[in-house]
Design a protein around this motif. Structure first.
Motif, PDB file in Angstrom:
ATOM      1  N   ALA A 159       0.863  -1.178   0.025  1.00  6.05           N
ATOM      2  CA  ALA A 159       0.031  -0.033  -0.068  1.00  6.05           C
ATOM      3  C   ALA A 159       0.911   1.466   0.007  1.00  6.05           C
ATOM      4  CB  ALA A 159      -0.809  -0.055   1.060  1.00  6.05           C
ATOM      5  N   ILE A 160       1.968   1.256   0.920  1.00  3.41           N
ATOM      6  CA  ILE A 160       2.771   2.340   0.738  1.00  3.41           C
ATOM      7  C   ILE A 160       3.483   2.448  -0.497  1.00  3.41           C
ATOM      8  CG2 ILE A 160       5.098   3.236   1.738  1.00  3.41           C
ATOM      9  CD1 ILE A 160       4.228   1.811   4.257  1.00  3.41           C
ATOM     10  N   ILE A 161       3.925   1.651  -1.235  1.00  4.84           N
ATOM     11  CA  ILE A 161       4.519   1.874  -2.363  1.00  4.84           C
ATOM     12  C   ILE A 161       3.562   2.240  -3.429  1.00  4.84           C
ATOM     13  CG2 ILE A 161       5.495   0.201  -4.201  1.00  4.84           C
ATOM     14  CD1 ILE A 161       6.944  -1.363  -2.225  1.00  4.84           C
ATOM     15  N   LEU A 162       2.178   1.663  -3.293  1.00  6.85           N
ATOM     16  CA  LEU A 162       1.141   2.273  -4.262  1.00  6.85           C
ATOM     17  C   LEU A 162       1.111   3.681  -4.028  1.00  6.85           C
ATOM     18  CD1 LEU A 162      -1.741  -0.213  -4.473  1.00  6.85           C
ATOM     19  CD2 LEU A 162      -0.303   0.402  -6.253  1.00  6.85           C
ATOM     20  N   LEU A 163       1.054   4.081  -2.910  1.00 13.43           N
ATOM     21  CA  LEU A 163       0.930   5.468  -2.600  1.00 13.43           C
ATOM     22  C   LEU A 163       1.732   6.411  -3.231  1.00 13.43           C
ATOM     23  CD1 LEU A 163      -0.812   7.724  -1.107  1.00 13.43           C
ATOM     24  CD2 LEU A 163       0.663   7.288   0.817  1.00 13.43           C
ATOM     25  N   ALA A 164       3.121   5.912  -3.155  1.00 13.07           N
ATOM     26  CA  ALA A 164       4.202   6.671  -3.720  1.00 13.07           C
ATOM     27  C   ALA A 164       3.902   6.736  -5.436  1.00 13.07           C
ATOM     28  CB  ALA A 164       5.328   6.143  -3.529  1.00 13.07           C
ATOM     29  N   VAL A 165       3.662   5.412  -5.846  1.00 10.72           N
ATOM     30  CA  VAL A 165       3.262   5.393  -7.297  1.00 10.72           C
ATOM     31  C   VAL A 165       2.091   6.285  -7.726  1.00 10.72           C
ATOM     32  CG1 VAL A 165       2.577   3.836  -9.257  1.00 10.72           C
ATOM     33  CG2 VAL A 165       4.203   3.285  -7.545  1.00 10.72           C
ATOM     34  N   GLY A 166       1.143   6.190  -6.838  1.00 10.23           N
ATOM     35  CA  GLY A 166      -0.205   7.271  -7.205  1.00 10.23           C
ATOM     36  C   GLY A 166       0.172   8.653  -7.080  1.00 10.23           C
ATOM     37  N   THR A 167       0.955   9.217  -6.166  1.00 15.91           N
ATOM     38  CA  THR A 167       1.282  10.489  -6.092  1.00 15.91           C
ATOM     39  C   THR A 167       2.260  11.016  -7.260  1.00 15.91           C
ATOM     40  OG1 THR A 167       2.844   9.976  -4.396  1.00 15.91           O
ATOM     41  CG2 THR A 167       0.955  10.858  -3.533  1.00 15.91           C
ATOM     42  N   THR A 168       3.158  10.051  -7.577  1.00 12.37           N
ATOM     43  CA  THR A 168       4.013  10.536  -8.678  1.00 12.37           C
ATOM     44  C   THR A 168       3.136  10.264 -10.034  1.00 12.37           C
ATOM     45  OG1 THR A 168       5.946   9.198  -7.428  1.00 12.37           O
ATOM     46  CG2 THR A 168       6.031   9.797 -10.009  1.00 12.37           C
ATOM     47  N   THR A 169       2.208   9.384 -10.041  1.00 12.06           N
ATOM     48  CA  THR A 169       1.457   9.464 -11.488  1.00 12.06           C
ATOM     49  C   THR A 169       0.833  10.780 -11.584  1.00 12.06           C
ATOM     50  OG1 THR A 169       1.345   6.843 -11.349  1.00 12.06           O
ATOM     51  CG2 THR A 169      -0.144   8.122 -12.739  1.00 12.06           C
ATOM     52  N   SER A 170       0.165  11.262 -10.487  1.00 10.74           N
ATOM     53  CA  SER A 170      -0.784  12.379 -10.581  1.00 10.74           C
ATOM     54  C   SER A 170       0.108  13.542 -11.046  1.00 10.74           C
ATOM     55  CB  SER A 170      -1.474  12.463  -9.527  1.00 10.74           C
ATOM     56  OG  SER A 170      -0.289  12.963  -8.312  1.00 10.74           O
ATOM     57  N   GLN A 171       1.664  13.507 -10.861  1.00  7.97           N
ATOM     58  CA  GLN A 171       2.412  14.715 -10.985  1.00  7.97           C
ATOM     59  C   GLN A 171       3.231  14.542 -12.341  1.00  7.97           C
ATOM     60  OE1 GLN A 171       4.757  14.381  -7.630  1.00  7.97           O
ATOM     61  NE2 GLN A 171       3.637  15.973  -6.460  1.00  7.97           N
ATOM     62  N   VAL A 172       3.146  13.295 -13.031  1.00  6.05           N
ATOM     63  CA  VAL A 172       3.748  13.234 -14.388  1.00  6.05           C
ATOM     64  C   VAL A 172       3.076  14.005 -15.478  1.00  6.05           C
ATOM     65  CG1 VAL A 172       4.370  11.661 -16.027  1.00  6.05           C
ATOM     66  CG2 VAL A 172       4.829  11.077 -13.599  1.00  6.05           C
ATOM     67  N   LYS A 173       3.768  14.797 -16.213  1.00 11.28           N
ATOM     68  CA  LYS A 173       3.099  15.355 -17.262  1.00 11.28           C
ATOM     69  C   LYS A 173       2.998  14.718 -18.465  1.00 11.28           C
ATOM     70  CE  LYS A 173       5.175  19.978 -15.896  1.00 11.28           C
ATOM     71  NZ  LYS A 173       5.613  21.143 -16.081  1.00 11.28           N
TER      72      LYS A 173
END
Length: 335
Positions: free
Chosen positions: A131-145
């Protein structure tokens, strides 16, 4: 008060911090010295905590307050870590652009989990690590242009020093949070007494930063106390109030919840800020933003939901010997 209520308030206040800061600008710039905002926020937290502590001391029995120097000397350490962290942040931004810096900032989610496990000896299940790794992936995905933009490849074009400073920044941010949780939980002292110690040193270190800025500028604008409220308006005071209240909520979570709850609250606040920016500042929503929100919600459910709701547990099967004995008993009954 329930931890999830405090975490929800922290999410709302953290997301509004960036919006209020943007609204406090005039013609795209600040009419006030932005370095005075953290100082006033620390003073606000100190005054509020002192007031609650004074009220606690009127009760019987009085709150527990450890006053020996061996305990008090531990409280400047978070301020020192944050001071180093702020300087590392500036060093990172000299090597990477803002988009890369924001994406690398999500490393603190994983580093917080690692330090949480190593220093506080708090065991996390495999599902919680996922879940913690998914959170990092999710927040990063939302910021990728979008890949059609010119800055899409900038993440891989920065010097190696930028990535090293980015990792160091994530580690320092996690270390400050984990160490603060250690301080808050190492004894049964009153939360407000612990806050008074933290914010006293926080105010001193922020005052030291203002003095350093004065010396660097040669006192061109005069000493910091003469320009402390210059350019302040109602929105600026809301920024100070918001920042101070956010710090008080974080200390409550450090005392009665943990760092992972704080990480989730601040990560969800970042997504909420993006959504509010769509409504307030004509920010164009992207597919990456929606995907990031979905991934983060999955992570939230995976971390906090009971395991029985996440995994289909096998049906209980009776042992063969037990089944044979039951059949034999039924046959004897029939006969």
């Amino acid at each position: 008060m329930r931890w999830y209520v405090v975490a929800s308030l922290l999410t709302v206040l953290t997301s509004s911090q960036g919006i209020l800061t943007t609204l406090s600008q005039t013609n795209g710039g600040y009419t006030y010295d932005y370095a005075t905002v953290p100082f006033l926020a620390e003073v606000f937290k100190l005054l509020v905590s002192s007031g609650f502590l004074w009220r606690e001391m009127q009760n019987s029995p009085p709150p527990k307050m450890t006053m020996d120097w061996k305990s008090i000397r531990l409280y400047p350490i978070p301020s020192i870590i944050y001071l180093i962290h702020n300087n590392v942040q500036f060093a990172t931004l000299t090597y990477v652009d803002t988009s890369t810096y924001q994406i690398m900032g999500n490393l603190k989610i994983v580093t917080t989990g690692i330090l949480f496990r190593l220093f506080l000896k708090r065991k996390l299940t495999n599902l919680q690590w996922m879940a913690i790794i998914l959170l990092a992936v999710g927040t990063t995905t939302s910021q990728v242009k979008g890949c059609g933009e010119a800055s899409c490849d900038s993440f891989f074009s920065s010097p190696i020093q930028g990535y090293l400073f980015g990792v160091l920044s994530a580690c320092l941010s996690a270390l400050a949070g984990v160490y603060t949780e250690f301080l808050m939980k190492k004894n049964n002292d009153s939360l407000y007494w612990q806050n008074v110690q933290l914010y006293t040193f926080g105010s001193i270190f922020n005052m030291g930063r203002l003095l350093m800025d004065d010396f660097r500028s040669g006192f061109e604008a005069g000493p910091w106390w003469q320009r402390l409220f210059n350019g302040y308006n109602m929105t600026t005071w809301l920024v100070v109030l918001n920042l101070g209240t956010t710090g008080l909520l974080v200390s409550w979570l450090m005392k009665y919840a943990d760092n992972i709850v704080k990480v989730y609250a601040t990560s969800m606040a970042m997504l909420l800020t993006m959504v509010l920016s769509v409504l307030l500042f004509n920010f164009k929503p992207t597919v990456q933003l929606f995907l990031g929100i979905i991934i983060c919600m999955m992570s939230l459910h995976m971390y906090f939901a009971p395991p029985s709701t996440l995994v289909d547990l096998p049906l209980t099967v009776k042992p063969v010997s037990e089944s044979v004995s039951e059949v034999s008993a039924e046959r004897r009954t029939d006969s």
